[in-house]
Design a protein around this motif. Sequence first.
Motif, PDB file in Angstrom:
ATOM      1  N   LEU A  52       0.865  -1.177   0.000  1.00  0.00           N
ATOM      2  CA  LEU A  52       0.000   0.000   0.000  1.00  0.00           C
ATOM      3  C   LEU A  52       0.902   1.228   0.000  1.00  0.00           C
ATOM      4  O   LEU A  52       2.087   1.124   0.304  1.00  0.00           O
ATOM      5  N   TRP A  78     -10.659   5.336  -6.760  1.00  0.00           N
ATOM      6  CA  TRP A  78     -11.691   4.581  -6.047  1.00  0.00           C
ATOM      7  C   TRP A  78     -12.779   5.497  -5.509  1.00  0.00           C
ATOM      8  O   TRP A  78     -13.942   5.118  -5.437  1.00  0.00           O
ATOM      9  N   SER A 119     -10.430  -0.686  -9.845  1.00  0.00           N
ATOM     10  CA  SER A 119     -10.058  -2.107  -9.814  1.00  0.00           C
ATOM     11  C   SER A 119      -9.043  -2.442 -10.902  1.00  0.00           C
ATOM     12  O   SER A 119      -8.289  -3.404 -10.767  1.00  0.00           O
ATOM     13  N   GLY A 150      -7.631 -10.440  -2.808  1.00  0.00           N
ATOM     14  CA  GLY A 150      -8.131  -9.133  -3.229  1.00  0.00           C
ATOM     15  C   GLY A 150      -9.640  -9.032  -3.117  1.00  0.00           C
ATOM     16  O   GLY A 150     -10.171  -8.024  -2.642  1.00  0.00           O
ATOM     17  N   PHE A 204      -4.831   4.473  -7.126  1.00  0.00           N
ATOM     18  CA  PHE A 204      -5.947   3.566  -6.883  1.00  0.00           C
ATOM     19  C   PHE A 204      -6.956   4.220  -5.945  1.00  0.00           C
ATOM     20  O   PHE A 204      -8.150   4.206  -6.193  1.00  0.00           O
ATOM     21  N   LEU A 239      -1.235  -1.634  -4.452  1.00  0.00           N
ATOM     22  CA  LEU A 239      -2.217  -0.560  -4.574  1.00  0.00           C
ATOM     23  C   LEU A 239      -1.468   0.764  -4.587  1.00  0.00           C
ATOM     24  O   LEU A 239      -0.872   1.155  -3.587  1.00  0.00           O
ATOM     25  N   LEU A 253      -1.471  -7.144  -9.580  1.00  0.00           N
ATOM     26  CA  LEU A 253      -1.420  -8.506  -9.053  1.00  0.00           C
ATOM     27  C   LEU A 253      -0.224  -9.214  -9.676  1.00  0.00           C
ATOM     28  O   LEU A 253      -0.058  -9.209 -10.890  1.00  0.00           O
ATOM     29  N   LYS A 259      -6.550  -0.596 -11.555  1.00  0.00           N
ATOM     30  CA  LYS A 259      -5.272  -0.045 -11.114  1.00  0.00           C
ATOM     31  C   LYS A 259      -4.605  -0.901 -10.040  1.00  0.00           C
ATOM     32  O   LYS A 259      -3.597  -0.512  -9.482  1.00  0.00           O
ATOM     33  N   VAL A 260      -5.186  -2.047  -9.749  1.00  0.00           N
ATOM     34  CA  VAL A 260      -4.610  -2.959  -8.762  1.00  0.00           C
ATOM     35  C   VAL A 260      -3.586  -3.830  -9.470  1.00  0.00           C
ATOM     36  O   VAL A 260      -3.870  -4.435 -10.497  1.00  0.00           O
ATOM     37  N   ILE A 314      -0.119  -8.066  -4.022  1.00  0.00           N
ATOM     38  CA  ILE A 314      -1.141  -7.110  -4.436  1.00  0.00           C
ATOM     39  C   ILE A 314      -0.554  -5.727  -4.203  1.00  0.00           C
ATOM     40  O   ILE A 314      -0.126  -5.409  -3.100  1.00  0.00           O
ATOM     41  N   ALA A 373     -11.646  -6.622  -0.564  1.00  0.00           N
ATOM     42  CA  ALA A 373     -12.520  -5.607  -1.163  1.00  0.00           C
ATOM     43  C   ALA A 373     -13.867  -5.532  -0.454  1.00  0.00           C
ATOM     44  O   ALA A 373     -14.530  -4.498  -0.491  1.00  0.00           O
TER      45      ALA A 373
END
Length: 186
Positions: free
Chosen positions: A32, A68, A76, A92, A64, A60, A81, A78-79, A58, A96
């Motif tokens: 994050l 959001w 979603s 995820g 993001f 973010l 993985l 812009k996530v 993941i 969410a």
Amino acid sequence: MLATILNRMLAHDDAARAALAPYQGRVIRLVLPVLSGTLSIQPDGTFATASGLAEASILLSPTFFTTWLFDREAASKKVGLNGDAELAAAVGQALATLRWDMAEELSQLVGDVAANRITWIAGKIGGIPGAIGSRLLIELTEYWRDEAPLVVTKRHVETFCSGVDALRDDLARLEARLERLTVKSF
């Protein structure tokens, strides 16, 4: 710290914990903007801090969260993985669905009645700061894009990229022309 925060939210969401439980023992990395951590999934669907390599990650980005606020479907996309796609997607999706229950958290500090009153009052007046905050974010984004260009528009990026492409093509033609001139002179 990340595991503690997520576990507090998971404590109120049986469905999310049930969705994570089949992945017990698996390790995932969450990145994050402010926090990051490598976490292992426990048999009860909670997280514990882990060391070593993660099977999936993941990511973010700060964009993001700003996206959001206005368009969750676009956010979603812009996530990021990486690694085991099934594990990352499952975690995820479970994360969410998590929601912070402010009344529940406050009730542990001030009691149920006071927590419900505070939550009710915050809901009544919270619309004003929320509206001001979202409008301020829109204004800052527009300012950074138009007045003090910290954020570029798609059109500016496309113009820049086409200029770079044109320069590359011109340079290739110049190199070819110079090559022909040096070959003719010998």
